[in-house]
Design an enzyme around this catalytic site. Structure first.
Site, PDB file in Angstrom:
ATOM      1  N   ALA A  73      -1.882  -1.208 -31.846  1.00 28.42           N
ATOM      2  CA  ALA A  73      -2.966  -0.239 -32.041  1.00 28.42           C
ATOM      3  C   ALA A  73      -4.055  -0.535 -31.036  1.00 28.42           C
ATOM      4  O   ALA A  73      -4.109  -1.615 -30.450  1.00 28.42           O
ATOM      5  CB  ALA A  73      -3.536  -0.360 -33.458  1.00 28.42           C
ATOM      6  N   SER A  75      -7.968  -1.254 -31.055  1.00 28.73           N
ATOM      7  CA  SER A  75      -8.751  -1.739 -32.199  1.00 28.73           C
ATOM      8  C   SER A  75     -10.175  -2.193 -31.860  1.00 28.73           C
ATOM      9  O   SER A  75     -10.743  -2.990 -32.584  1.00 28.73           O
ATOM     10  CB  SER A  75      -7.988  -2.859 -32.912  1.00 28.73           C
ATOM     11  OG  SER A  75      -7.779  -3.937 -32.036  1.00 28.73           O
ATOM     12  N   THR A 115      -7.089  -1.994 -42.221  1.00 31.39           N
ATOM     13  CA  THR A 115      -8.330  -2.728 -41.959  1.00 31.39           C
ATOM     14  C   THR A 115      -9.417  -2.434 -42.987  1.00 31.39           C
ATOM     15  O   THR A 115      -9.439  -1.340 -43.583  1.00 31.39           O
ATOM     16  CB  THR A 115      -8.861  -2.355 -40.554  1.00 31.39           C
ATOM     17  OG1 THR A 115     -10.208  -2.794 -40.422  1.00 31.39           O
ATOM     18  CG2 THR A 115      -8.858  -0.855 -40.324  1.00 31.39           C
ATOM     19  N   TYR A 139     -12.269   4.306 -35.087  1.00 29.97           N
ATOM     20  CA  TYR A 139     -11.209   3.308 -35.309  1.00 29.97           C
ATOM     21  C   TYR A 139     -10.805   3.295 -36.782  1.00 29.97           C
ATOM     22  O   TYR A 139      -9.622   3.429 -37.119  1.00 29.97           O
ATOM     23  CB  TYR A 139     -11.696   1.925 -34.849  1.00 29.97           C
ATOM     24  CG  TYR A 139     -10.844   0.784 -35.360  1.00 29.97           C
ATOM     25  CD1 TYR A 139      -9.516   0.639 -34.955  1.00 29.97           C
ATOM     26  CD2 TYR A 139     -11.365  -0.153 -36.259  1.00 29.97           C
ATOM     27  CE1 TYR A 139      -8.742  -0.412 -35.430  1.00 29.97           C
ATOM     28  CE2 TYR A 139     -10.596  -1.198 -36.737  1.00 29.97           C
ATOM     29  CZ  TYR A 139      -9.282  -1.323 -36.325  1.00 29.97           C
ATOM     30  OH  TYR A 139      -8.512  -2.352 -36.813  1.00 29.97           O
ATOM     31  N   LYS A 143      -7.183   4.493 -38.690  1.00 29.94           N
ATOM     32  CA  LYS A 143      -6.384   3.596 -39.535  1.00 29.94           C
ATOM     33  C   LYS A 143      -6.211   4.189 -40.936  1.00 29.94           C
ATOM     34  O   LYS A 143      -5.146   4.064 -41.557  1.00 29.94           O
ATOM     35  CB  LYS A 143      -7.065   2.226 -39.613  1.00 29.94           C
ATOM     36  CG  LYS A 143      -6.945   1.426 -38.329  1.00 29.94           C
ATOM     37  CD  LYS A 143      -5.544   0.815 -38.218  1.00 29.94           C
ATOM     38  CE  LYS A 143      -5.345   0.044 -36.947  1.00 29.94           C
ATOM     39  NZ  LYS A 143      -4.105  -0.727 -36.932  1.00 29.94           N
TER      40      LYS A 143
HETATM   41  N1  LIG Z   1      -8.075  -8.999 -35.452  1.00 28.48           N
HETATM   42  C1  LIG Z   1      -8.682  -8.544 -36.535  1.00 28.48           C
HETATM   43  O1  LIG Z   1      -9.672  -9.127 -37.028  1.00 28.48           O
HETATM   44  C2  LIG Z   1      -8.163  -7.300 -37.218  1.00 28.48           C
HETATM   45  C3  LIG Z   1      -8.817  -6.847 -38.376  1.00 28.48           C
HETATM   46  C4  LIG Z   1      -8.324  -5.715 -39.035  1.00 28.48           C
HETATM   47  C5  LIG Z   1      -7.202  -5.070 -38.551  1.00 28.48           C
HETATM   48  N2  LIG Z   1      -6.599  -5.490 -37.406  1.00 28.48           N
HETATM   49  C6  LIG Z   1      -5.423  -4.765 -36.906  1.00 28.48           C
HETATM   50  O2  LIG Z   1      -4.394  -5.697 -36.658  1.00 28.48           O
HETATM   51  C7  LIG Z   1      -3.585  -5.267 -35.568  1.00 28.48           C
HETATM   52  C8  LIG Z   1      -3.516  -6.387 -34.541  1.00 28.48           C
HETATM   53  O3  LIG Z   1      -4.832  -6.724 -34.102  1.00 28.48           O
HETATM   54  P1  LIG Z   1      -5.072  -7.809 -32.985  1.00 28.48           P
HETATM   55  O4  LIG Z   1      -6.410  -8.372 -33.195  1.00 28.48           O
HETATM   56  O5  LIG Z   1      -3.893  -8.682 -32.904  1.00 28.48           O
HETATM   57  O6  LIG Z   1      -5.136  -6.861 -31.682  1.00 28.48           O
HETATM   58  P2  LIG Z   1      -4.499  -7.088 -30.229  1.00 28.48           P
HETATM   59  O7  LIG Z   1      -5.170  -6.094 -29.329  1.00 28.48           O
HETATM   60  O8  LIG Z   1      -4.541  -8.527 -29.862  1.00 28.48           O
HETATM   61  O9  LIG Z   1      -2.979  -6.668 -30.452  1.00 28.48           O
HETATM   62  C9  LIG Z   1      -2.525  -5.332 -30.413  1.00 28.48           C
HETATM   63  C10 LIG Z   1      -1.249  -5.308 -29.585  1.00 28.48           C
HETATM   64  O10 LIG Z   1      -0.691  -3.986 -29.615  1.00 28.48           O
HETATM   65  C11 LIG Z   1      -0.277  -3.637 -28.286  1.00 28.48           C
HETATM   66  N3  LIG Z   1      -0.283  -2.161 -28.225  1.00 28.48           N
HETATM   67  C12 LIG Z   1      -1.353  -1.337 -28.361  1.00 28.48           C
HETATM   68  N4  LIG Z   1      -0.947  -0.058 -28.264  1.00 28.48           N
HETATM   69  C13 LIG Z   1       0.406  -0.079 -28.067  1.00 28.48           C
HETATM   70  C14 LIG Z   1       1.387   0.930 -27.912  1.00 28.48           C
HETATM   71  N5  LIG Z   1       1.078   2.233 -27.894  1.00 28.48           N
HETATM   72  N6  LIG Z   1       2.682   0.558 -27.765  1.00 28.48           N
HETATM   73  C15 LIG Z   1       3.021  -0.777 -27.743  1.00 28.48           C
HETATM   74  N7  LIG Z   1       2.121  -1.764 -27.900  1.00 28.48           N
HETATM   75  C16 LIG Z   1       0.828  -1.418 -28.048  1.00 28.48           C
HETATM   76  C17 LIG Z   1      -1.267  -4.328 -27.382  1.00 28.48           C
HETATM   77  O11 LIG Z   1      -0.798  -4.524 -26.069  1.00 28.48           O
HETATM   78  C18 LIG Z   1      -1.497  -5.654 -28.113  1.00 28.48           C
HETATM   79  O12 LIG Z   1      -0.571  -6.643 -27.709  1.00 28.48           O
HETATM   80  C19 LIG Z   1      -4.226  -3.992 -35.036  1.00 28.48           C
HETATM   81  O13 LIG Z   1      -3.520  -2.910 -35.579  1.00 28.48           O
HETATM   82  C20 LIG Z   1      -5.647  -4.049 -35.591  1.00 28.48           C
HETATM   83  O14 LIG Z   1      -6.174  -2.767 -35.771  1.00 28.48           O
HETATM   84  C21 LIG Z   1      -7.054  -6.605 -36.726  1.00 28.48           C
END
Ligand SMILES: NC(=O)c1ccc[n+]([C@@H]2O[C@H](COP(=O)([O-])OP(=O)(O)OC[C@H]3O[C@@H](n4cnc5c(N)ncnc54)[C@H](O)[C@@H]3O)[C@@H](O)[C@H]2O)c1
Length: 325
Positions: A73, A75, A115, A139, A143
């Site tokens: 995603a 994010s 989220t 965002y 979601k």
């Molecule tokens: N990190 C947090 O605190 C948090 C909190 C709530 C929700 N989230 C959700 O958890 C998930 C992971 O978050 P994160 O912090 O690891 O983010 P991140 O950006 O590190 O990881 C997201 C990954 O998805 C890949 N990606 C994005 N769009 C893509 C597509 N169209 N096709 C293929 N790959 C794609 C990116 O290259 C990346 O590797 C996300 O969905 C985010 O919304 C994260």
């Protein structure tokens, strides 16, 4: 019993930690990631890596997969305000394509990264899953839209699905082994890695966005959850998913820490001074976001064991130092 899992976004922070946990549990893992914000070297050894987009998931999904764990995603909250079309396209359009590919391939099990941003400004804390969902940025809205999409998919087509609504994910995994996966966003927008950048001398000071909130020290309060506890919830969710049902679970510790408490903890863990600068509030930042994780405990049997903030910060610090610059 071991299974075969597609992990979308497995080159990113949370996806790579969950992929590592799946491998350690003896499962076969295929990571699908377009590397838009992830890193090739973040994909754990032992996983098969496919560089590609979730919108083309049909190219790689087939009936040999037992489930999809969907992290991919966009994010960044701030970016979503100025480029909402990117978020609707990637998060909603991308997931719609993924669900279609899963239907075609007969893969009927999904765990989705939702989220706390789906709730917006809470009316009550701790936040329960039945609380009103009024996201304050695109965002969170995208979601929430995906959560609704999954609910309909489960009802109409028998998908077994769990959405996990993370609160603030932090920490790194593998500090006590050779494998180390941790948080690495570019640009970084999360508090703990930002404060650690000050400790490393990469930033002069940490900005505190608002110190006049109705909280004990005036700064925003958040619920920090260790990424390894989060990963364990995913493994439980894969098992708990029930055909035709869409279960939604908050994931947090139920404890709030203020921005100033986090900064103070980083001072204690790293031994660095960490200058802070008070900046104006950011629009759409709720004063307090704390989860009730009662549903995850009851329905998944989840029992987080790494709630201690100093331990979370210590693991993140270890990762930041190993990464160096
Ligand atoms: N990190 C947090 O605190 C948090 C909190 C709530 C929700 N989230 C959700 O958890 C998930 C992971 O978050 P994160 O912090 O690891 O983010 P991140 O950006 O590190 O990881 C997201 C990954 O998805 C890949 N990606 C994005 N769009 C893509 C597509 N169209 N096709 C293929 N790959 C794609 C990116 O290259 C990346 O590797 C996300 O969905 C985010 O919304 C994260």
């Amino acid at each position: 019993m071991s299974g075969k899992y597609l992990v979308t976004g497995g080159a990113g922070y949370v996806g790579s930690v969950v992929a590592q946990h799946l491998l350690e549990a003896g499962h076969e893992v295929v990571v699908l990631d377009n590397l838009s914000t992830g890193f090739r070297e973040g994909v754990p050894a032992g996983a098969t890596f496919v560089e590609g987009d979730i919108r083309d998931a049909a190219k790689w999904l087939d009936s040999s997969f037992d489930a999809v764990l969907h992290f991919a995603a966009s994010s960044q909250v701030g970016e979503s305000v100025v480029k909402p079309e990117k978020y609707w396209d990637n998060n909603v359009g991308g997931t719609m394509a993924l669900l279609g590919a899963m239907r075609e391939a007969g893969v009927r099990r999904l765990v989705f990264s939702s989220t706390a941003a789906t709730y917006g400004e809470p009316t009550e804390v701790p936040i329960v899953e039945s609380a009103p969902t009024q996201p304050t940025n695109p965002y969170g809205a995208t979601k929430l839209a995906v959560d609704h999409m999954i609910t309909s998919e489960s009802a109409a087509h028998g998908l077994a699905a769990v959405s996990l609504r993370y609160f603030n994910v932090a920490g790194a995994y593998g500090t006590r082994s050779n494998v180390m996966v941790g948080e690495r966003h570019d640009p970084e927008s999360h508090l703990i890695p930002l404060v650690l950048q000050v400790a490393q001398g990469k930033r002069d000071a940490i900005s505190v966005y608002g110190d006049d909130y109705p909280t004990p020290d005036g700064t925003c309060v958040r619920d920090y959850i260790h990424v390894a506890d989060l990963a364990e919830a995913h493994l439980l969710a894969v098992r708990a998913a029930t055909p035709g049902e869409h279960l939604i679970c908050n994931l947090g510790n139920g404890n709030g820490f203020s921005v100033r408490e986090v900064i103070e903890t980083v001072r204690q863990v790293t031994g660095h001074a960490i200058p802070e600068v008070v900046a104006p509030r950011r629009g759409g930042d709720p004063a307090v976001l704390v989860a009730s994780a009662a549903t995850a405990r009851e329905k998944l049997g989840w029992n987080p064991s790494r709630a201690d903030l100093a331990g979370i910060v210590a693991d993140a610090w270890d990762f930041a130092q190993r990464r160096g610059k």
